[in-house]
Scaffold this motif. Structure first.
Motif, short mmCIF file in Angstrom:
data_model
loop_
_atom_site.label_atom_id
_atom_site.label_comp_id
_atom_site.label_asym_id
_atom_site.label_seq_id
_atom_site.Cartn_x
_atom_site.Cartn_y
_atom_site.Cartn_z
N VAL A 17 0.83 -1.03 -0.03
CA VAL A 17 -0.32 0.16 -0.03
C VAL A 17 1.18 1.44 -0.26
O VAL A 17 1.91 1.60 0.61
CB VAL A 17 -0.67 -0.04 1.69
CG1 VAL A 17 -1.75 1.24 0.70
CG2 VAL A 17 -1.57 -1.16 2.01
N GLY A 18 0.95 1.87 -0.85
CA GLY A 18 1.29 3.48 -0.64
C GLY A 18 0.36 4.33 -0.06
O GLY A 18 -0.46 4.42 -1.36
N VAL A 19 0.58 5.26 0.56
CA VAL A 19 -0.31 6.11 1.00
C VAL A 19 0.56 7.65 0.36
O VAL A 19 1.41 7.94 0.29
CB VAL A 19 -0.29 6.25 2.37
CG1 VAL A 19 -0.96 7.60 2.53
CG2 VAL A 19 -1.45 5.29 3.03
N VAL A 20 -0.32 8.46 -0.67
CA VAL A 20 0.52 9.61 -0.88
C VAL A 20 -0.36 10.74 -0.69
O VAL A 20 -1.96 11.04 -0.96
CB VAL A 20 0.75 9.57 -2.41
CG1 VAL A 20 -0.22 8.76 -3.33
CG2 VAL A 20 1.39 10.68 -3.53
N GLY A 21 0.78 12.07 -0.77
CA GLY A 21 -0.13 13.36 -0.06
C GLY A 21 0.85 14.28 -0.15
O GLY A 21 2.14 14.53 0.27
N GLU A 22 0.55 15.41 -0.70
CA GLU A 22 1.44 16.79 -0.56
C GLU A 22 2.08 16.75 1.43
O GLU A 22 0.97 15.91 2.19
CB GLU A 22 0.09 18.06 -0.73
CG GLU A 22 0.12 18.41 -1.66
CD GLU A 22 1.45 18.41 -3.31
OE1 GLU A 22 2.74 18.64 -2.09
OE2 GLU A 22 1.39 18.26 -4.17
N PRO A 23 2.37 17.27 1.78
CA PRO A 23 2.65 17.89 3.17
C PRO A 23 1.85 17.85 4.34
O PRO A 23 1.11 19.16 3.73
CB PRO A 23 4.33 18.33 2.95
CG PRO A 23 4.94 18.95 1.70
CD PRO A 23 3.94 18.24 0.85
N LEU A 177 2.87 -4.22 3.40
CA LEU A 177 3.83 -3.17 3.83
C LEU A 177 3.16 -1.53 3.05
O LEU A 177 2.31 -1.64 2.13
CB LEU A 177 5.13 -3.24 2.11
CG LEU A 177 5.79 -2.20 2.23
CD1 LEU A 177 7.25 -2.14 2.98
CD2 LEU A 177 6.57 -2.80 0.60
N VAL A 178 3.37 -1.20 4.15
CA VAL A 178 2.36 0.73 3.65
C VAL A 178 3.57 1.78 3.70
O VAL A 178 4.69 1.08 4.39
CB VAL A 178 1.64 0.66 5.44
CG1 VAL A 178 0.87 2.02 4.73
CG2 VAL A 178 1.36 -0.20 5.42
N THR A 179 3.65 2.54 2.56
CA THR A 179 5.04 3.23 2.20
C THR A 179 3.90 5.15 2.19
O THR A 179 2.89 4.68 2.43
CB THR A 179 5.73 3.27 2.01
OG1 THR A 179 4.51 3.45 0.05
CG2 THR A 179 6.10 1.70 1.67
N THR A 180 4.62 5.99 2.65
CA THR A 180 3.97 7.23 2.79
C THR A 180 5.11 7.43 1.57
O THR A 180 6.36 7.86 1.77
CB THR A 180 3.69 7.70 4.02
OG1 THR A 180 5.18 7.91 4.71
CG2 THR A 180 2.31 7.23 5.24
N TYR A 181 4.11 8.77 1.42
CA TYR A 181 4.91 9.79 0.35
C TYR A 181 4.59 10.99 -0.33
O TYR A 181 3.19 10.88 -0.37
CB TYR A 181 6.01 8.69 -1.18
CG TYR A 181 5.00 7.83 -1.47
CD1 TYR A 181 5.24 6.92 -1.20
CD2 TYR A 181 4.53 8.59 -2.88
CE1 TYR A 181 4.30 5.75 -1.69
CE2 TYR A 181 3.54 7.52 -3.88
CZ TYR A 181 3.76 6.20 -2.97
OH TYR A 181 2.67 5.38 -3.22
N ARG A 182 5.64 11.72 -0.49
CA ARG A 182 4.90 12.97 -0.94
C ARG A 182 4.53 12.40 -2.93
O ARG A 182 5.29 11.91 -2.98
CB ARG A 182 5.99 14.28 -0.90
CG ARG A 182 5.34 14.67 0.50
CD ARG A 182 6.14 15.54 1.49
NE ARG A 182 6.34 15.43 2.60
CZ ARG A 182 6.99 16.69 2.89
NH1 ARG A 182 8.54 17.39 2.02
NH2 ARG A 182 7.24 16.84 4.63
#
Ligand code: ATP
Ligand code: MG
Length: 809
Positions: A17-23, A177-182
């Protein structure tokens, strides 16, 4: 969505899982809330975070995850770290004796068993990945595992590579597997069917208002001000909160509302009391997280810092996280730290970084290695150039030890910049040479051969000035090694001889041995194989018993190349076996990969097509870095061409040719281009084949790699024959024969004569054909090449006793 995906995970279907979003959009918060919904013990949650300066520190978030998993905290001494790691391994049924060295290595704790010292960096990396993979897979059998890595847009290459391999492995395991990113970053594996990307969008107006109201904790807000906040913050929860707090800090509502979240934070910092402001900026230099005792040491404001720290806590700039024997403070948000840091003038920033580095050195004197990354980071931003260089080199070495050469290169390039700032003198010269050589190694492993040479040559005058054989020996050896790869035989030989001379001056057996090994390789390129073998023997004698086991293995491989050229099958097997033995002793798969392609190569030559394909396939499996992968692919293509399997060969050779061109390795670039030409010829694509064969010939000729020249000439002969130009074909076969004869490549001599015999017989010159066939028979009789010899026999007997129908043999 996260809960649904987790349900699948509990049923044994791994998810990415990828969680994406602006700061500030709420990625970290979302995961925090998700964790709250999990029943205790329903899953093991392991969390790690990447940091903005961590891109060149291998394994950074992974190490944090292991720390959390094993309950290791800042301040644990090496003994406790080792105990906790061992307990962690035992919990999942992994015997510590086998796996501990790799974990200890990651943590920078010296492993008493010494098991790892003999291993090549590449082997260490492969085993470390395996350790991590086993930990994860076995851990997930106890309980479903949630592996969270935050802010992966800052991840280092090695951790990224590890996550990529984890993605491949988790499909049938209860692992999430969960990652967060901009936005702008794309983590590995997002194209898988079991991967989901969650994009966080701005909060709608009513929700935004709720956030603002809850941040104000009941304090009122005029409708017009609320309106302004909502439209300015555009649904970004962090912006909403900060704006609301900013209004709350103020007695009088100020109508000049900043336009960016950074602006709001800046305004909030500006309004702090002078010393509190000084503290928040000092803390910002230390990092997103910092132990209080470090801040204590660096604090140079008037009076105690504690009241100011409490104030920062109250205002929600930072929060405290309890540690075992020290308290750790964390900036609530990365942006707050950034803005506070930006508020410092350059000079002040440098002073604080210097102070932070010195404080770390003192506080963690007994386990500095763990802090090399942070030390390098701080000193590199201070005015203490020599400290910066020292620690940048140490992190670079640490990275290179785990085969993270791209990361090592970043540090070394940085280090060079700092050395330039040091005062002139021999200490500076030594440091420059030291850094340049390390840079040369890393460039080589990345396939950047020409740059590796340039990097060394830049400092040659300095080396001469120092006149120190201890430095000069390894320097010239490396030059020789690179020149050899770049197809510059005179320079390679000259540099190797110089290395031997310098090494001899100071009793540096290792350098002398390595340089002889290189001359063994030069023997192969130049066609003076017997001389090469002599050098190889000297190399082995010198290197046995030294710490340079990898080069000992390579000396065997280089001798193997010489024997391939001479067509001596048994000796090639022997050289390969010796290299494999060394490879096994030091767990180096690269030596084994090379050994497998030299046996494949001679198998092709002697006509054992099936063996050749098997060995080359094994070689490919053993290849772990880019450079060896290319060699193995080339030889596999070569083996297929020899069996007439053009379709399978073309993509492999195409890949090898393209990569070798990039590396600037003309010998094999030429040789595999000739093979690719043969593949196209087999497919009936004569024009393309001709073009490639000419190119292969030019390349091999340019570096005087005669074996490659002979291959290209032979393909050109076959092409001429296909085109019906028999005179030209005969002339070109004669060229190839001349080339192979000049370097005593016996099996190839036999093979060309067999082909020539066929061509000549077609032209009704039976005696001429018989002469070639008999010559082939006689040269092959002394070789261990039964398939080729049988061909020669058959030809001779057919030419002596023509079939009654008069058909061509
Ligand atoms: N849905 C929400 N409701 C209320 N508050 C929220 C929500 N999402 C986030 N927040 C708050 O907004 C702030 C910023 O959120 P968070 O730290 O999760 O952002 P982020 O996306 O992780 O940012 P970065 O990319 O900088 O790490 C936090 O204080 C968080 O509590
Ligand atoms: Mg975050």
């Amino acid at each position: 969505m996260l809960q649904d995906l987790f349900t699948q995970v509990t049923e044994g279907r791994g998810q990415v899982v990828g969680v994406v979003g602006e700061p500030g959009m709420g990625k970290s918060r979302l995961l925090h809330e998700f964790r709250q919904t999990l029943r205790a013990r329903a899953a093991t949650v392991l969390e790690g975070r990447c940091v903005s300066y961590g891109g060149a520190i291998p394994y950074l978030p992974i190490i944090e995850i292991i720390r959390n998993n094993c309950g290791i905290v800042d301040g644990d001494g090496p003994g406790i770290v080792a105990d906790r790691l061992a307990a962690g391994l035992r919990e999942v049924g992994m015997p510590p004796t086998e796996w501990m060295p790799y974990l200890l290595h990651l943590f920078g704790v010296k492993d008493e068993s010494g098991a790892i010292d003999a291993l090549s960096p590449e082997a260490v990396k492969a085993r470390t990945f395996e350790t991590l993979r086993q930990l994860t897979l076995r851990g997930s059998r106890l309980r479903p595992l949630i592996f969270i890595v935050e802010d992966v847009h800052w991840i280092d290459k090695t951790s990224e590579e590890y996550l990529a391999s984890l993605v491949e492995n988790l499909i049938a395991a209860p692992i999430m597997l969960v990652t967060t990113y901009r936005p702008g970053y794309r983590p590995p594996g997002m194209d898988r069917s079991y991967a989901t990307q969650i994009t966080l969008r701005p909060l709608p107006r009513p929700d935004s208002l709720t956030v603002v109201q809850s941040a104000l904790q009941g304090r009122g807000l005029s409708t017009s001000l609320a309106d302004t906040i909502l439209s300015r913050a555009e649904g970004n929860p962090f912006f909403l909160e900060e704006l609301a707090l900013s209004m709350g800090d103020q007695r009088e509502p100020d109508h000049t509302i900043p336009h960016t979240v950074q602006g709001v934070i800046m305004a909030r910092i500006d309004r702090l009391a002078e010393d509190t402001k000084r503290l928040v900026r000092t803390a910002a230099v230390l990092g997103r997280e910092f132990p209080q005792k470090l801040l204590d040491r660096v604090w140079d404001g008037p009076g105690a810092l504690h009241p100011h720290l409490l104030e920062l806590k109250r205002l929600e700039f930072v929060y405290e996280r309890a540690g075992i024997d020290e308290s750790v403070y964390v900036f609530k948000h990365a942006l707050t730290q950034d803005v506070a840091y930006e508020g410092l003038l350059t000079h002040r920033r440098q002073a604080l970084h210097g102070a932070a580095g010195l404080a770390l050195e003192e506080l963690y004197a007994d386990r500095l290695e763990e802090f090399y990354g942070a030390l390098a980071h701080h000193f590199a931003r201070s005015e203490l150039a020599d400290k910066a260089v020292t620690y940048l080199m140490r992190v670079a070495d640490k990275a290179a030890r785990v085969y993270a050469n791209a990361e090592a290169l970043t540090h070394l390039t940085d280090a060079l910049g700092h050395v330039q700032r040091m005062p002139d003198g021999s200490q500076r010269d030594r440091m420059l040479l030291d850094v340049a050589q390390r840079k040369g190694f890393s460039l080589y492993f990345l396939g950047r051969f020409a740059e590796s040479v340039e990097c060394l040559l830049e400092h040659r005058a300095r080396l001469d000035r120092l006149d120190d054989p201890v430095l000069a020996g390894p320097y010239y050896f490396w030059l020789a090694h690179m020149y050899s790869r770049l197809g510059r035989p005179e320079l390679a030989v000259e540099s190797a001889r110089r290395a031997i001379e310098e090494g001899g001056r100071c009793g540096d057996d290792a350098t002398v041995g390595k340089a002889h090994g290189l001359l063994a390789l030069e023997g192969h390129w130049s066609g003076a194989a017997r001389e090469g073998i002599e050098h190889g023997r000297t190399a082995v004698a010198r290197l046995e018993g030294t710490a340079q086991q990898w080069w000992l293995g390579m000396a065997h491989i280089y001798m193997g190349f010489d024997y391939v050229l001479l067509g001596q099958w048994a000796e090639v097997q022997q050289a390969a076996a010796s290299a494999i033995a060394v490879g096994e002793a030091i767990s180096d798969t690269r030596l084994q990969c090379y050994a497998a392609f030299i046996t494949s190569w001679i198998a092709s030559m002697r006509g054992d097509g099936a063996v050749a394909v098997d060995d080359a396939e094994r070689s490919r499996k053993l290849a772990t870095d880019r450079v060896s992968g290319v060699y193995a692919a080339g030889f596999l293509g070569y083996a297929h061409v020899d069996r007439g399997e053009a379709e399978t060969a073309i993509p492999l050779l195409d890949h090898a040719v393209r990569e070798l061109e990039q590396f600037g390795f003309p010998q094999w670039h030429g040789m595999f281009t000739a093979s690719l030409a043969e593949a196209y010829r087999l497919r009936g694509n004569t024009d393309r084949a001709f073009e490639l064969a000419e190119r292969g010939l030019a390349l091999a000729t340019s570096c005087r790699y005669w074996l490659g020249v002979g291959y290209a000439q032979r393909v050109l002969a076959r092409i001429a024959s296909d085109r019906g130009r028999q005179d030209e074909a005969a002339a070109r076969f004669a060229d190839a024969l001349g080339t192979f004869t000049s370097i005593d490549a016996r099996i190839e001599i036999g093979r060309v004569r067999i082909e020539l015999a066929g061509l000549v017989a077609d032209r009704h010159d039976r005696p001429g054909a018989l002469r070639h066939a008999e010559e082939a028979e006689s040269v092959l009789r002394d070789m261990d090449a039964p398939v080729q010899l049988a061909r020669a026999h058959r030809l001779v007997s057919e030419l002596r006793h023509p079939a009654p129908s008069g058909e061509r043999p």
